[in-house]
Design a protein around this motif. Structure first.
Motif, PDB file in Angstrom:
ATOM      1  N   ALA A 230     -49.630 -16.849 -24.084  1.00  0.00           N
ATOM      2  CA  ALA A 230     -48.356 -16.261 -24.484  1.00  0.00           C
ATOM      3  C   ALA A 230     -48.372 -15.916 -25.970  1.00  0.00           C
ATOM      4  O   ALA A 230     -47.903 -14.846 -26.382  1.00  0.00           O
ATOM      5  CB  ALA A 230     -47.209 -17.222 -24.170  1.00  0.00           C
ATOM      6  N   LEU A 231     -48.932 -16.804 -26.795  1.00  0.00           N
ATOM      7  CA  LEU A 231     -49.011 -16.564 -28.234  1.00  0.00           C
ATOM      8  C   LEU A 231     -49.905 -15.360 -28.535  1.00  0.00           C
ATOM      9  O   LEU A 231     -49.545 -14.494 -29.353  1.00  0.00           O
ATOM     10  CB  LEU A 231     -49.542 -17.805 -28.954  1.00  0.00           C
ATOM     11  CG  LEU A 231     -49.745 -17.667 -30.466  1.00  0.00           C
ATOM     12  CD1 LEU A 231     -48.414 -17.381 -31.164  1.00  0.00           C
ATOM     13  CD2 LEU A 231     -50.398 -18.922 -31.028  1.00  0.00           C
ATOM     14  N   ALA A 232     -51.071 -15.287 -27.882  1.00  0.00           N
ATOM     15  CA  ALA A 232     -51.986 -14.166 -28.096  1.00  0.00           C
ATOM     16  C   ALA A 232     -51.331 -12.843 -27.697  1.00  0.00           C
ATOM     17  O   ALA A 232     -51.474 -11.831 -28.392  1.00  0.00           O
ATOM     18  CB  ALA A 232     -53.278 -14.380 -27.306  1.00  0.00           C
TER      19      ALA A 232
ATOM     20  N   LEU B 287     -48.664  -6.812 -33.539  1.00  0.00           N
ATOM     21  CA  LEU B 287     -49.622  -5.982 -34.265  1.00  0.00           C
ATOM     22  C   LEU B 287     -49.598  -4.521 -33.804  1.00  0.00           C
ATOM     23  O   LEU B 287     -49.727  -3.603 -34.604  1.00  0.00           O
ATOM     24  CB  LEU B 287     -51.037  -6.541 -34.119  1.00  0.00           C
ATOM     25  CG  LEU B 287     -51.321  -7.863 -34.841  1.00  0.00           C
ATOM     26  CD1 LEU B 287     -52.727  -8.349 -34.495  1.00  0.00           C
ATOM     27  CD2 LEU B 287     -51.154  -7.722 -36.340  1.00  0.00           C
ATOM     28  N   SER B 288     -49.475  -4.335 -32.480  1.00  0.00           N
ATOM     29  CA  SER B 288     -49.591  -2.981 -31.926  1.00  0.00           C
ATOM     30  C   SER B 288     -48.247  -2.294 -31.686  1.00  0.00           C
ATOM     31  O   SER B 288     -48.180  -1.073 -31.608  1.00  0.00           O
ATOM     32  CB  SER B 288     -50.365  -3.022 -30.605  1.00  0.00           C
ATOM     33  OG  SER B 288     -49.616  -3.707 -29.613  1.00  0.00           O
ATOM     34  N   GLY B 289     -47.198  -3.082 -31.530  1.00  0.00           N
ATOM     35  CA  GLY B 289     -45.887  -2.507 -31.254  1.00  0.00           C
ATOM     36  C   GLY B 289     -45.665  -2.203 -29.781  1.00  0.00           C
ATOM     37  O   GLY B 289     -44.623  -1.679 -29.403  1.00  0.00           O
ATOM     38  N   ARG B 290     -46.643  -2.549 -28.934  1.00  0.00           N
ATOM     39  CA  ARG B 290     -46.485  -2.294 -27.496  1.00  0.00           C
ATOM     40  C   ARG B 290     -47.412  -3.217 -26.699  1.00  0.00           C
ATOM     41  O   ARG B 290     -48.366  -3.766 -27.230  1.00  0.00           O
ATOM     42  CB  ARG B 290     -46.820  -0.846 -27.166  1.00  0.00           C
ATOM     43  CG  ARG B 290     -48.289  -0.500 -27.334  1.00  0.00           C
ATOM     44  CD  ARG B 290     -48.602   0.925 -26.951  1.00  0.00           C
ATOM     45  NE  ARG B 290     -48.354   1.194 -25.554  1.00  0.00           N
ATOM     46  CZ  ARG B 290     -49.196   0.938 -24.564  1.00  0.00           C
ATOM     47  NH1 ARG B 290     -50.363   0.357 -24.794  1.00  0.00           N
ATOM     48  NH2 ARG B 290     -48.886   1.254 -23.327  1.00  0.00           N
TER      49      ARG B 290
ATOM     50  N   GLN C  94     -51.047  -6.017 -19.165  1.00  0.00           N
ATOM     51  CA  GLN C  94     -50.979  -7.216 -20.005  1.00  0.00           C
ATOM     52  C   GLN C  94     -49.762  -8.060 -19.652  1.00  0.00           C
ATOM     53  O   GLN C  94     -49.849  -9.293 -19.606  1.00  0.00           O
ATOM     54  CB  GLN C  94     -50.932  -6.801 -21.478  1.00  0.00           C
ATOM     55  CG  GLN C  94     -52.235  -6.236 -21.993  1.00  0.00           C
ATOM     56  CD  GLN C  94     -52.090  -5.519 -23.316  1.00  0.00           C
ATOM     57  OE1 GLN C  94     -51.050  -4.920 -23.601  1.00  0.00           O
ATOM     58  NE2 GLN C  94     -53.131  -5.569 -24.136  1.00  0.00           N
ATOM     59  N   LEU C  95     -48.641  -7.398 -19.378  1.00  0.00           N
ATOM     60  CA  LEU C  95     -47.430  -8.128 -19.009  1.00  0.00           C
ATOM     61  C   LEU C  95     -47.579  -8.815 -17.652  1.00  0.00           C
ATOM     62  O   LEU C  95     -47.191  -9.974 -17.493  1.00  0.00           O
ATOM     63  CB  LEU C  95     -46.228  -7.183 -18.998  1.00  0.00           C
ATOM     64  CG  LEU C  95     -45.781  -6.687 -20.374  1.00  0.00           C
ATOM     65  CD1 LEU C  95     -44.704  -5.618 -20.232  1.00  0.00           C
ATOM     66  CD2 LEU C  95     -45.267  -7.847 -21.227  1.00  0.00           C
ATOM     67  N   VAL C  96     -48.158  -8.105 -16.681  1.00  0.00           N
ATOM     68  CA  VAL C  96     -48.382  -8.704 -15.358  1.00  0.00           C
ATOM     69  C   VAL C  96     -49.310  -9.904 -15.481  1.00  0.00           C
ATOM     70  O   VAL C  96     -49.075 -10.960 -14.884  1.00  0.00           O
ATOM     71  CB  VAL C  96     -48.950  -7.660 -14.366  1.00  0.00           C
ATOM     72  CG1 VAL C  96     -49.457  -8.334 -13.100  1.00  0.00           C
ATOM     73  CG2 VAL C  96     -47.896  -6.617 -14.029  1.00  0.00           C
ATOM     74  N   THR C  97     -50.368  -9.756 -16.272  1.00  0.00           N
ATOM     75  CA  THR C  97     -51.320 -10.858 -16.455  1.00  0.00           C
ATOM     76  C   THR C  97     -50.626 -12.072 -17.055  1.00  0.00           C
ATOM     77  O   THR C  97     -50.823 -13.206 -16.588  1.00  0.00           O
ATOM     78  CB  THR C  97     -52.489 -10.412 -17.365  1.00  0.00           C
ATOM     79  OG1 THR C  97     -53.181  -9.326 -16.735  1.00  0.00           O
ATOM     80  CG2 THR C  97     -53.462 -11.554 -17.602  1.00  0.00           C
ATOM     81  N   LEU C  98     -49.796 -11.861 -18.071  1.00  0.00           N
ATOM     82  CA  LEU C  98     -49.087 -12.985 -18.688  1.00  0.00           C
ATOM     83  C   LEU C  98     -48.159 -13.670 -17.692  1.00  0.00           C
ATOM     84  O   LEU C  98     -48.122 -14.907 -17.618  1.00  0.00           O
ATOM     85  CB  LEU C  98     -48.289 -12.500 -19.902  1.00  0.00           C
ATOM     86  CG  LEU C  98     -47.472 -13.586 -20.621  1.00  0.00           C
ATOM     87  CD1 LEU C  98     -48.369 -14.696 -21.142  1.00  0.00           C
ATOM     88  CD2 LEU C  98     -46.653 -12.966 -21.756  1.00  0.00           C
ATOM     89  N   VAL C  99     -47.424 -12.892 -16.912  1.00  0.00           N
ATOM     90  CA  VAL C  99     -46.515 -13.479 -15.915  1.00  0.00           C
ATOM     91  C   VAL C  99     -47.304 -14.315 -14.906  1.00  0.00           C
ATOM     92  O   VAL C  99     -46.908 -15.435 -14.558  1.00  0.00           O
ATOM     93  CB  VAL C  99     -45.696 -12.376 -15.196  1.00  0.00           C
ATOM     94  CG1 VAL C  99     -44.981 -12.938 -13.971  1.00  0.00           C
ATOM     95  CG2 VAL C  99     -44.701 -11.749 -16.156  1.00  0.00           C
ATOM     96  N   MET C 100     -48.450 -13.789 -14.461  1.00  0.00           N
ATOM     97  CA  MET C 100     -49.259 -14.528 -13.482  1.00  0.00           C
ATOM     98  C   MET C 100     -49.827 -15.804 -14.083  1.00  0.00           C
ATOM     99  O   MET C 100     -49.930 -16.833 -13.402  1.00  0.00           O
ATOM    100  CB  MET C 100     -50.386 -13.639 -12.963  1.00  0.00           C
ATOM    101  CG  MET C 100     -49.896 -12.392 -12.259  1.00  0.00           C
ATOM    102  SD  MET C 100     -48.800 -12.755 -10.888  1.00  0.00           S
ATOM    103  CE  MET C 100     -49.965 -12.883  -9.579  1.00  0.00           C
ATOM    104  N   VAL C 101     -50.221 -15.758 -15.357  1.00  0.00           N
ATOM    105  CA  VAL C 101     -50.714 -16.964 -16.031  1.00  0.00           C
ATOM    106  C   VAL C 101     -49.623 -18.022 -16.071  1.00  0.00           C
ATOM    107  O   VAL C 101     -49.863 -19.199 -15.769  1.00  0.00           O
ATOM    108  CB  VAL C 101     -51.199 -16.637 -17.469  1.00  0.00           C
ATOM    109  CG1 VAL C 101     -51.356 -17.911 -18.302  1.00  0.00           C
ATOM    110  CG2 VAL C 101     -52.513 -15.878 -17.427  1.00  0.00           C
ATOM    111  N   VAL C 102     -48.408 -17.609 -16.420  1.00  0.00           N
ATOM    112  CA  VAL C 102     -47.293 -18.559 -16.492  1.00  0.00           C
ATOM    113  C   VAL C 102     -46.977 -19.129 -15.110  1.00  0.00           C
ATOM    114  O   VAL C 102     -46.822 -20.348 -14.950  1.00  0.00           O
ATOM    115  CB  VAL C 102     -46.044 -17.888 -17.112  1.00  0.00           C
ATOM    116  CG1 VAL C 102     -44.827 -18.805 -16.996  1.00  0.00           C
ATOM    117  CG2 VAL C 102     -46.300 -17.527 -18.572  1.00  0.00           C
ATOM    118  N   VAL C 103     -46.917 -18.269 -14.098  1.00  0.00           N
ATOM    119  CA  VAL C 103     -46.562 -18.722 -12.746  1.00  0.00           C
ATOM    120  C   VAL C 103     -47.640 -19.632 -12.160  1.00  0.00           C
ATOM    121  O   VAL C 103     -47.374 -20.775 -11.772  1.00  0.00           O
ATOM    122  CB  VAL C 103     -46.300 -17.519 -11.807  1.00  0.00           C
ATOM    123  CG1 VAL C 103     -46.180 -17.985 -10.362  1.00  0.00           C
ATOM    124  CG2 VAL C 103     -45.045 -16.773 -12.238  1.00  0.00           C
TER     125      VAL C 103
END
Length: 198
Positions: A56-58, A65-68, A73-82
């Motif tokens: 989540a921090l990364a 840094l990128s503004g987007r 990337q969002l799907v991957t983060l959600v799956m990591v959390v779930v």
């Protein structure tokens, strides 16, 4: 937030850094059992608990840094959390091992739905990052959907049939190398369907 250019090395470091840190942590602590509040946890479970906020921090730093952030990337983060959350909550490493299967399976499904509608959702996600014609995007999308499906199946085979050590190595090195190799093998497609060549 205004979109900014991020150095490729920084972007790769933020995307793959948490995975390699998980790998290093696993290699140095595998086989160890820790008792917290009267419950025993393997090092794998505790590393998963650390991996979730690290990922989540990364992702947050990459966004700053990128503004987007891309939809992938969002799907991957959600799956990591779930899946990571289920792993820690239920004290069962199978959920974290299923995560790549779910991620790649979802990507394959979404790309497949787009193809059935006559669209390359990959082109929409990548927002024209590659100078390809419509036919080029459609062909690349078909190939990548099949690649994601193959990676999902390979992950299922490895985590269900081999040791955790084997799966961690496969997840850390095998899957990223396979995806990198896939894009290298598309060089002829990129050349043939480059915008302006037809």
């Amino acid at each position: 937030m205004t979109e900014k250019t991020v150095a490729p090395a920084v972007k790769i470091g933020l995307e793959l850094g948490p995975v390699f840190l998980f790998f290093l942590g696993y290699v140095t602590t595998r086989g160890q059992i820790y008792t917290i509040g009267g419950t025993e946890y393997t090092a794998f479970i505790l590393l998963t608990a650390a991996f979730i906020p690290l990922m989540a921090l990364a992702t947050f730093v990459l966004w700053r840094l990128s503004g987007r952030l891309s939809k992938m990337q969002l799907v991957t983060l959600v799956m990591v959390v779930v899946f990571g959350g289920l792993t820690v909550w239920l004290n069962d490493d199978r959920f974290f091992k299923m995560k790549p299967t779910a991620i790649y399976g979802i990507f394959a499904l979404l790309l497949g739905i787009g193809l059935l509608r006559g669209q390359s959702w990959l082109e929409l996600v990548m927002e024209g990052a590659l100078p390809l014609t419509h036919d080029g995007w459609m062909l690349l999308t078909k190939r990548l959907a099949l690649m994601f499906l193959a990676m999902a199946c390979a992950n299922e085979l490895v985590w269900r049939s081999f040791s955790t050590d084997m799966w961690v190595n496969f997840r850390t090195f095998g899957l990223p190398v396979a995806l990198f190799g896939f894009f290298l093998l598309q060089a002829r497609l990129f050349e043939r369907y480059k915008s302006g060549t037809e």
